[in-house]
Design a protein around this motif. Structure first.
Motif, short mmCIF file in Angstrom:
data_model
loop_
_atom_site.label_atom_id
_atom_site.label_comp_id
_atom_site.label_asym_id
_atom_site.label_seq_id
_atom_site.Cartn_x
_atom_site.Cartn_y
_atom_site.Cartn_z
N LYS A 353 0.83 -1.22 0.00
CA LYS A 353 0.00 0.00 0.00
C LYS A 353 0.86 1.26 0.00
N ALA A 354 2.01 1.22 0.67
CA ALA A 354 2.89 2.39 0.67
C ALA A 354 3.40 2.67 -0.73
N ARG A 355 3.77 1.61 -1.44
CA ARG A 355 4.19 1.79 -2.83
C ARG A 355 3.06 2.40 -3.66
N GLU A 356 1.89 1.85 -3.50
CA GLU A 356 0.74 2.34 -4.26
C GLU A 356 0.43 3.79 -3.90
N SER A 357 0.37 4.10 -2.61
CA SER A 357 0.01 5.45 -2.17
C SER A 357 1.02 6.48 -2.66
N TYR A 358 2.31 6.14 -2.60
CA TYR A 358 3.34 7.08 -3.06
C TYR A 358 3.22 7.27 -4.57
N GLY A 359 3.09 6.18 -5.29
CA GLY A 359 2.98 6.27 -6.74
C GLY A 359 1.71 6.94 -7.21
N PHE A 360 0.64 6.83 -6.40
CA PHE A 360 -0.65 7.43 -6.75
C PHE A 360 -0.83 8.81 -6.12
N ASN A 361 0.26 9.40 -5.64
CA ASN A 361 0.14 10.65 -4.89
C ASN A 361 -0.66 11.71 -5.65
N ASN A 362 -0.51 11.74 -6.97
CA ASN A 362 -1.15 12.78 -7.76
C ASN A 362 -2.17 12.25 -8.77
N ILE A 363 -2.63 11.02 -8.59
CA ILE A 363 -3.63 10.52 -9.53
C ILE A 363 -4.98 11.19 -9.25
N VAL A 364 -5.89 11.04 -10.20
CA VAL A 364 -7.22 11.62 -10.06
C VAL A 364 -7.94 10.96 -8.89
N GLY A 365 -8.53 11.78 -8.02
CA GLY A 365 -9.27 11.27 -6.87
C GLY A 365 -10.76 11.20 -7.17
N TYR A 366 -11.23 10.02 -7.52
CA TYR A 366 -12.64 9.85 -7.89
C TYR A 366 -13.53 9.58 -6.67
N PRO A 367 -14.83 9.86 -6.78
CA PRO A 367 -15.75 9.33 -5.76
C PRO A 367 -15.79 7.81 -5.86
N LYS A 368 -16.12 7.17 -4.76
CA LYS A 368 -16.17 5.70 -4.72
C LYS A 368 -14.84 5.08 -5.16
N GLU A 369 -13.73 5.73 -4.77
CA GLU A 369 -12.42 5.27 -5.22
C GLU A 369 -12.05 3.92 -4.60
N GLU A 370 -11.48 3.06 -5.42
CA GLU A 370 -10.92 1.80 -4.97
C GLU A 370 -9.46 1.71 -5.37
N ARG A 371 -8.61 1.21 -4.46
CA ARG A 371 -7.21 0.94 -4.78
C ARG A 371 -6.94 -0.54 -4.46
N PHE A 372 -6.19 -1.21 -5.31
CA PHE A 372 -6.19 -2.67 -5.29
C PHE A 372 -4.90 -3.32 -4.79
N ALA A 373 -3.86 -2.54 -4.52
CA ALA A 373 -2.62 -3.15 -4.03
C ALA A 373 -2.86 -3.81 -2.67
N GLY A 374 -2.19 -4.96 -2.47
CA GLY A 374 -2.28 -5.65 -1.18
C GLY A 374 -3.57 -6.41 -0.95
N ARG A 375 -4.45 -6.43 -1.93
CA ARG A 375 -5.75 -7.09 -1.78
C ARG A 375 -5.78 -8.41 -2.55
N PRO A 376 -6.53 -9.39 -2.03
CA PRO A 376 -7.23 -9.36 -0.75
C PRO A 376 -6.28 -9.59 0.42
N THR A 377 -6.68 -9.14 1.58
CA THR A 377 -5.93 -9.46 2.79
C THR A 377 -6.37 -10.84 3.28
N GLU A 378 -5.82 -11.24 4.41
CA GLU A 378 -6.25 -12.53 4.99
C GLU A 378 -7.68 -12.46 5.51
N ARG A 379 -8.25 -11.23 5.54
CA ARG A 379 -9.56 -11.03 6.15
C ARG A 379 -10.66 -11.10 5.09
N THR A 380 -10.87 -12.26 4.51
CA THR A 380 -11.94 -12.42 3.54
C THR A 380 -13.10 -13.17 4.19
N SER A 381 -14.31 -12.87 3.73
CA SER A 381 -15.47 -13.56 4.27
C SER A 381 -15.53 -14.98 3.72
#
Length: 777
Positions: A353-381
């Motif tokens: 997520k740190a890699r993604e957040s740094y690289g996405f620092n200036n990307i377009v911020g949409y409503p209902k935004e989803e970011r996919f790095a690190g997913r899924p976590t171990e916490r799946t239903s």
């Protein structure tokens, strides 16, 4: 680089930015220390039509905030920054009070001010160990002796993980390498009579400002090229005095950004680089800091993970000290709650997520935004593997949860937009499914606690501004702060005498648990609290045929007379043990079925098979939101967010107002509520229809009346029943009557809005009640 800005895409952190800047403006006068504060303003550059939409989206959220922000033309951009190549500039987002400050001078001035008012500063002093005492106080061990403290605040920057490890906490933080370069004197800059504003070229992903007679330029590389300081996470920060040293620079990593900057600011082509700075910035997974008390450890607070430390420093210092002194925060910053993370936040996840957040620092911020790095976590239903290929998933506190489901012919996948996009028609289909037939939704991300013991009823009487439900009953209850603000909203069910199931939203799990545990300790209550969030799955079944389908799976009587609205019962469905609660956030006939996570697939398959004749199908959280808005149900984090309790007191399913004096228990915040009630309200929550075109309200947009901003929306959606947009909004009391005409700003345009009587669509229990009285619903 010391950048300061009023801008933030979120609504709450603007207050932090604002306080920091106002503090820095007067710091030199108050402390006698020069701080090198420059305020030439800043301009965000839009060079694509989508960026212009983003700026309009941000401007709709600026009107009801006190900070200055303007959408400006290319001509105005060039006037303010005459050295720009204007070929690609379509617009600018301008904040006049922005600028930059010298970090070293600021630090020294804050230290001088602290000493002036009695603080004791000792440095350099290493913390070697932390000991929590039985009375909740702390011993801080140092080479110079032990410091005894009522509470400790971990504000240790990139050493914060080291501090956390001393008490068994793994704070999800990781340092990233950030580089910026400084040029020699640029003749064209030297010739200017006024300082250039800071610019942020969002497509080029860099900031650029004037530094004396030269320029300072700092890029954010892509996630593939940027560098993490992984060794500090695995092996710890090197012992000694790291902080004055710097990393080795790497201009090759940032060359594409340098080229973009030279194209946008052509004078850079002839400038010499005289200095390259490469240092660590500490990132959390979502790039927001962690601020406040930590769950599971008494009197341990954090102020860590600041990717933008300079602009946050003053405001966060004020915020956290007010919270400590007054017992509750001055305003809501739940997005910074350190308890939004949990055991699912692994080191691997944090790094991704740190890699993604740094690289996405200036990307377009949409409503209902989803970011996919690190997913899924171990916490799946338990249903994740079954559903993941059938739907667009959203991320909720580590969980994957369906937003909407695909059908043949749909444009699948995540297609973000500021306007209606590929999910719009499918969500309407799911809405119709629930209203006319029956739908199934995975609600497993709910936070779930079991409370039992001798003092369980006494504890809940103290915690909640509501009566404790009887055995077999459920209600919606609010935990309040001592000042009468809403701290949390939970569903409370008494399953058997003295044993309760408490359910909260996915993002509030540890936030709420911390509060409850603190009150248990403070009051000495004899109770057991078990967090069963990860062990329990939840399946929602809602729609006109919900009873008919579930009845096929059990011998229990589910009829209206036997299993009433807001009742709860343990039973078997297809030989699977469930706790069934007759409640649904859709407002339609429905049950929430709590069960062991390992039984999720079997339960889901049994329900889906039983409902084939009735046309059963899935629905997701987008349709759920549209359904709840039509029923005028308030949402935690939107309408309900530490606001005045009386504003949201018409509780979703109860349809009556609780009279505070009639509640016998002396619950937290009761005395404050009486005082608030006597003073009266200045603002009210209203329910709006909005005449839009291809854009719908999301929340936090400006509400206008007579060419003035008078309030803000809290949430919104398209109504598939009324075929127009709906929104909740806070407005002055004098403008809150049904029929009042207002306007809601969306993407730079004001759309007509009308306050209507709520709800737009009656809930199923209310419709049944009217039918029994012989009235048409």
């Amino acid at each position: 680089a010391g950048l300061t800005t009023y801008f933030h895409p979120g609504i709450n952190l603007k207050k932090i930015h604002c306080y920091s800047i106002k503090l820095y403006e007067k710091l030199e006068e108050e402390t006698g220390q020069a701080v090198g504060f420059h305020q030439p303003g800043s301009i965000r550059i839009a060079s694509t039509p989508t960026r212009v939409d983003e700026f309009k989206y941000q401007m709709t959220r600026a009107g009801w905030h006190p900070t200055e922000q303007y959408l400006i033309t290319p001509e105005k951009v060039q006037e303010l920054f005459p050295l720009l190549n204007m070929d690609k500039v379509l617009a600018g987002l301008y904040n006049p009070g922005d600028g930059h400050i010298d970090p070293y001078s600021l630090t020294m001035a804050l230290a001088a001010g602290a000493r002036k008012y009695g603080a004791q500063l000792n440095y350099p002093v290493q913390v070697t160990n932390l000991n929590s005492r039985s009375d909740g106080t702390w011993e801080v061990e140092t080479p110079l002796g032990i410091i005894r403290a009522k509470r400790i605040v971990n504000a240790a920057g990139f050493w914060a993980r080291e501090i956390g490890k001393m008490i068994g906490l793994q704070h999800p933080l990781i340092p990233v390498h950030h580089q910026y370069v400084v040029t020699s004197t640029v003749p064209e800059v030297k010739a200017l009579k006024t300082e250039l504003p800071v610019i942020r070229d969002l497509e080029g992903s860099y900031y650029l400002r004037q530094e004396r007679d030269g320029l300072l330029f700092g890029p954010y590389e892509s996630e593939e090229k940027m560098k993490l300081q992984d060794s500090w996470v695995t092996n710890g920060v090197p012992p000694g005095s790291f902080g004055k040293e710097l990393f080795e620079s790497d201009l090759d990593r940032i060359m594409e950004h340098i080229e973009a900057a030279m194209e946008m600011v052509p004078v850079l082509k002839n400038a010499d680089i005289v200095n390259t700075v490469a240092g660590p910035i500490t990132y959390s997974p979502d790039i927001l800091p962690m601020v406040g008390p930590h769950q599971g450890v008494r009197n341990y607070w954090v102020a860590i993970g600041f990717g933008y430390g300079i602009i946050h420093a003053g405001g966060i210092g004020k915020y956290i000290s007010d919270w400590i002194l007054e017992g509750e925060p001055p305003f809501d910053l739940i997005e910074l709650d350190p308890n939004r993370y949990g055991k699912w936040t692994t080191t691997e996840y944090t790094a991704a997520k740190a890699r993604e957040s740094y690289g996405f620092n200036n990307i377009v911020g949409y409503p209902k935004e989803e970011r996919f790095a690190g997913r899924p976590t171990e916490r799946t239903s338990g249903l994740y593997d079954l559903l993941k290929s059938k739907c667009s998933m959203g991320f909720h506190a580590g969980w994957e949860q369906p937003h909407w489901f695909y059908k043949p012919g749909d444009e699948t996948g995540y297609k973000p937009s500021f306007r209606r996009t590929n999910w719009f028609d499918p969500v309407g289909r799911e809405y119709k499914q629930v209203m006319e037939k029956v739908g199934v939704i995975d609600l497993s991300p709910f936070g779930k606690f079991k409370v039992k013991g001798r003092d369980s009823v006494k504890l809940l009487d103290h915690l909640f501004a509501n009566v404790v439900p009887k055995v077999g009953s459920t209600n919606i209850s609010h935990m309040l702060t001592p000042r009468g603000k809403v701290y949390a909203e939970l569903t409370v069910s008494q399953l058997c005498p003295g044993e309760f199931l408490l359910v909260t939203g996915s993002g509030s799990e540890l936030h709420d648990l911390r509060w409850i545990e603190e009150e248990v300790t403070r009051g000495g209550y004899k109770v057991e609290i078990e967090n069963i969030t990860d062990e329990m799955g939840v399946l929602g079944v809602a729609g006109p045929y919900a009873r008919q389908i579930l009845q096929k799976l059990t011998n229990e009587d589910l009829s209206e007379g036997s299993f009433k609205f807001l009742q709860s019962r343990r039973l078997k469905l297809s030989d699977i043990d469930v706790t069934a609660v007759r409640i649904s956030y859709t407002g339609e006939l429905g049950w929430e079925l709590y069960h062991r996570k390992e039984d999720s697939v079997a339960l889901y398959n049994a329900v889906m098979e039983a409902g084939q004749k009735e046309g059963i199908d899935n629905f997701g959280t987008y349709a759920l939101n549209a359904l709840r808005l039509e029923k005028s149900f308030r949402a935690w984090g939107a309408e309900v967010r530490k606001y005045n309790f009386f504003i949201i007191l018409i509780v979703y399913f109860l349809y009556f107002i609780i009279t505070i004096q009639l509640l016998p228990a002396d619950f937290i915040g009761k005395q404050a509520l009486k005082q608030i009630k006597e003073k009266g309200l200045k603002r009210r929550l209203v329910y709006l229809t909005v005449e839009t075109d291809d854009v719908d309200p999301e929340g936090n947009e400006s509400v206008w009346h007579n060419d003035k901003v008078i309030g803000n929306t809290t949430s919104g959606s398209f109504s598939y029943s009324a075929q127009q947009s709906l929104a909740f909004a806070y407005v002055p009391t004098e403008l809150s009557k049904v029929g009042q005409k207002l306007e809601v700003e969306l993407l730079g345009k004001n759309y007509p809005a009308t306050i209507i009587q709520e709800p737009l669509v009656l809930t199923e229990p209310m419709r049944m009640r009217l039918q029994r009285k012989g009235r048409s619903p």
